[in-house]
Design a protein around this motif. Structure first.
Motif, PDB file in Angstrom:
ATOM      1  N   ASP A  13      -1.670  13.177  -4.279  1.00  0.00           N
ATOM      2  CA  ASP A  13      -0.916  12.304  -5.180  1.00  0.00           C
ATOM      3  C   ASP A  13      -0.482  11.026  -4.472  1.00  0.00           C
ATOM      4  O   ASP A  13      -0.484   9.938  -5.061  1.00  0.00           O
ATOM      5  CB  ASP A  13       0.315  13.040  -5.718  1.00  0.00           C
ATOM      6  CG  ASP A  13      -0.055  14.214  -6.614  1.00  0.00           C
ATOM      7  OD1 ASP A  13      -1.203  14.232  -7.100  1.00  0.00           O
ATOM      8  OD2 ASP A  13       0.792  15.107  -6.810  1.00  0.00           O
ATOM      9  N   ARG A  72      -3.571   8.740  -4.115  1.00  0.00           N
ATOM     10  CA  ARG A  72      -3.971   8.145  -5.388  1.00  0.00           C
ATOM     11  C   ARG A  72      -3.013   7.029  -5.801  1.00  0.00           C
ATOM     12  O   ARG A  72      -3.444   5.950  -6.225  1.00  0.00           O
ATOM     13  CB  ARG A  72      -4.026   9.217  -6.476  1.00  0.00           C
ATOM     14  CG  ARG A  72      -4.520   8.668  -7.820  1.00  0.00           C
ATOM     15  CD  ARG A  72      -4.574   9.719  -8.906  1.00  0.00           C
ATOM     16  NE  ARG A  72      -3.262  10.242  -9.237  1.00  0.00           N
ATOM     17  CZ  ARG A  72      -2.843  11.458  -8.936  1.00  0.00           C
ATOM     18  NH1 ARG A  72      -3.646  12.298  -8.296  1.00  0.00           N
ATOM     19  NH2 ARG A  72      -1.632  11.866  -9.274  1.00  0.00           N
ATOM     20  N   THR A  73      -1.716   7.281  -5.650  1.00  0.00           N
ATOM     21  CA  THR A  73      -0.724   6.280  -6.040  1.00  0.00           C
ATOM     22  C   THR A  73      -0.839   5.023  -5.187  1.00  0.00           C
ATOM     23  O   THR A  73      -0.794   3.897  -5.697  1.00  0.00           O
ATOM     24  CB  THR A  73       0.696   6.861  -5.919  1.00  0.00           C
ATOM     25  OG1 THR A  73       0.798   8.020  -6.752  1.00  0.00           O
ATOM     26  CG2 THR A  73       1.739   5.845  -6.347  1.00  0.00           C
ATOM     27  N   ARG A  74      -0.993   5.196  -3.886  1.00  0.00           N
ATOM     28  CA  ARG A  74      -1.121   4.036  -3.004  1.00  0.00           C
ATOM     29  C   ARG A  74      -2.410   3.262  -3.291  1.00  0.00           C
ATOM     30  O   ARG A  74      -2.424   2.032  -3.245  1.00  0.00           O
ATOM     31  CB  ARG A  74      -1.095   4.481  -1.541  1.00  0.00           C
ATOM     32  CG  ARG A  74       0.179   5.160  -1.084  1.00  0.00           C
ATOM     33  CD  ARG A  74       1.368   4.247  -1.018  1.00  0.00           C
ATOM     34  NE  ARG A  74       1.175   3.102  -0.147  1.00  0.00           N
ATOM     35  CZ  ARG A  74       2.162   2.283   0.228  1.00  0.00           C
ATOM     36  NH1 ARG A  74       3.392   2.495  -0.199  1.00  0.00           N
ATOM     37  NH2 ARG A  74       1.924   1.252   1.007  1.00  0.00           N
ATOM     38  N   GLU A 120      -3.979   3.018  -6.148  1.00  0.00           N
ATOM     39  CA  GLU A 120      -3.807   2.271  -7.393  1.00  0.00           C
ATOM     40  C   GLU A 120      -2.995   1.004  -7.162  1.00  0.00           C
ATOM     41  O   GLU A 120      -3.191  -0.005  -7.833  1.00  0.00           O
ATOM     42  CB  GLU A 120      -3.117   3.159  -8.435  1.00  0.00           C
ATOM     43  CG  GLU A 120      -3.985   4.304  -8.933  1.00  0.00           C
ATOM     44  CD  GLU A 120      -3.229   5.259  -9.832  1.00  0.00           C
ATOM     45  OE1 GLU A 120      -1.986   5.086  -9.955  1.00  0.00           O
ATOM     46  OE2 GLU A 120      -3.850   6.167 -10.413  1.00  0.00           O
ATOM     47  N   ARG A 121      -2.096   1.057  -6.199  1.00  0.00           N
ATOM     48  CA  ARG A 121      -1.222  -0.084  -5.923  1.00  0.00           C
ATOM     49  C   ARG A 121      -1.937  -1.158  -5.111  1.00  0.00           C
ATOM     50  O   ARG A 121      -1.709  -2.357  -5.307  1.00  0.00           O
ATOM     51  CB  ARG A 121       0.019   0.416  -5.181  1.00  0.00           C
ATOM     52  CG  ARG A 121       1.135  -0.591  -5.054  1.00  0.00           C
ATOM     53  CD  ARG A 121       2.360   0.087  -4.481  1.00  0.00           C
ATOM     54  NE  ARG A 121       2.833   1.127  -5.387  1.00  0.00           N
ATOM     55  CZ  ARG A 121       3.507   2.198  -4.994  1.00  0.00           C
ATOM     56  NH1 ARG A 121       3.761   2.392  -3.717  1.00  0.00           N
ATOM     57  NH2 ARG A 121       3.920   3.085  -5.874  1.00  0.00           N
ATOM     58  N   ASN A 160       7.938   7.476  -5.922  1.00  0.00           N
ATOM     59  CA  ASN A 160       7.194   6.215  -5.976  1.00  0.00           C
ATOM     60  C   ASN A 160       6.352   5.983  -4.727  1.00  0.00           C
ATOM     61  O   ASN A 160       5.529   5.072  -4.695  1.00  0.00           O
ATOM     62  CB  ASN A 160       8.161   5.041  -6.170  1.00  0.00           C
ATOM     63  CG  ASN A 160       8.789   5.049  -7.549  1.00  0.00           C
ATOM     64  OD1 ASN A 160       8.154   5.444  -8.520  1.00  0.00           O
ATOM     65  ND2 ASN A 160      10.034   4.623  -7.644  1.00  0.00           N
ATOM     66  N   TYR A 161       6.588   6.792  -3.697  1.00  0.00           N
ATOM     67  CA  TYR A 161       5.836   6.694  -2.440  1.00  0.00           C
ATOM     68  C   TYR A 161       5.867   5.270  -1.881  1.00  0.00           C
ATOM     69  O   TYR A 161       4.835   4.700  -1.510  1.00  0.00           O
ATOM     70  CB  TYR A 161       4.394   7.161  -2.639  1.00  0.00           C
ATOM     71  CG  TYR A 161       4.294   8.529  -3.267  1.00  0.00           C
ATOM     72  CD1 TYR A 161       4.965   9.615  -2.718  1.00  0.00           C
ATOM     73  CD2 TYR A 161       3.543   8.744  -4.421  1.00  0.00           C
ATOM     74  CE1 TYR A 161       4.895  10.876  -3.295  1.00  0.00           C
ATOM     75  CE2 TYR A 161       3.465  10.003  -5.004  1.00  0.00           C
ATOM     76  CZ  TYR A 161       4.141  11.061  -4.437  1.00  0.00           C
ATOM     77  OH  TYR A 161       4.069  12.303  -5.014  1.00  0.00           O
TER      78      TYR A 161
END
Length: 301
Positions: free
Chosen positions: A108, A111-113, A115-116, A164-165
């Protein structure tokens, strides 16, 4: 009266380890508590088909007792590194440092990083350490250099609010460095809770070359573009061109009506080419984001 007994051993963090015997007969259940002082019979609090429940009030002197004002215990944590390499010809790069509890799902986070920031790269290095919740930490770099900036000076480890990592620390490197050494310490302490030598990827992010005429570029590569672009990349390109007002809604609808991928690609490139230099530049930028390998094949980077 015939009676049978079952021995039960009870132990948890608040009770002494003691033996209880459950006696079963035609009479109601009885529980015999055997201790150093003898035998005590206890009337069950509740009886079910599978359980006999009794009330026990005495507590163990060895129970887990913690003062509410005592400092929190260290917890297992991870120090994760994400590196944004330099972009030609600028040598500046950024290393993002995340302090997270060990319970996070790495998939997760990645993936989040991604996308950012699609150019950011995860550096796989042993991340394990123990950190104290609500404790302030500082990050130090070796070798110390005026071209290296760590911000903020200190950061608090929060084991609860991390969904939010976001980066706990950000290291700005104004020049290309092959490796650095990181030291994570409690504020006002010289002891390192995490210390690693980190090798930084040397490959820079390459952006599309600025050419004298983007119109002539896409006109020259028209056939290769039509033959080489895939359906998903073409659809993504079409969406971005519409979002950035490079093409109009009627033009997008006309492209969507074309079922053949080559016909749709032909319509898109011809429509954009007729709109001039700025539109052609936008299209090449979007194409690079969607398929850098095709851009390289076409000679655009």
């Amino acid at each position: 009266v015939h009676m049978t007994s079952t021995e039960v051993l009870v132990q948890n963090s608040l009770l002494n380890t003691q033996k209880y015997f459950i006696f079963a007969s035609s009479l109601p259940f009885q529980v015999a508590h055997v201790n150093d002082e003898g035998i005590e019979f206890i009337t069950p609090h509740k009886i079910t088909e599978t359980h006999v429940i009794i009330n026990i009030t005495e507590l163990s002197a060895f129970g887990n007792v913690k003062d509410k004002d005592s400092p929190p215990d260290p917890v297992r944590a991870l120090v994760l590194l994400f590196y944004r390499p330099p972009t030609d010809p600028d040598p500046e790069s950024v290393l993002n440092v995340l302090l997270l509890p060990e319970t996070v799902v790495l998939r997760d986070v990645l993936r989040t990083r991604k996308e950012r920031d699609r150019d950011e790269r995860f550096i796989e290095i042993s991340p394990h350490c123990k950190l104290i919740p609500k404790q302030e930490y500082t990050l130090s770099i070796s070798p110390e250099d005026d071209s290296v900036l760590v911000q903020p000076p200190e950061a608090e480890f929060d084991e609860e609010s991390y969904n939010n990592y976001l980066s706990s620390f950000q290291v700005n490197l104004e020049k290309i460095m092959k490796s650095i050494k990181l030291f994570l310490r409690e504020t006002n302490s010289s002891h390192s809770v995490w210390e690693r030598r980190v090798c930084l990827p040397s490959t820079a992010v390459r952006k599309p070359r600025r050419q004298s005429s983007r119109i002539s570029s896409i006109a020259r590569l028209r056939t290769c573009f039509i033959d080489g672009i895939s359906g998903p990349v073409l659809q993504s390109l079409l969406d971005k061109l519409f979002e950035k007002n490079v093409i109009t809604e009627p033009e997008r609808e006309s492209a969507e009506e074309l079922r053949n991928n080559r016909d749709k690609a032909r319509f898109v490139i011809d429509t954009v080419r007729k709109k001039g230099e700025a539109a052609s530049s936008e299209m090449i930028e979007f194409l690079y984001e969607g398929d850098p390998f095709l851009c390289k094949h076409l000679g655009l980077i």
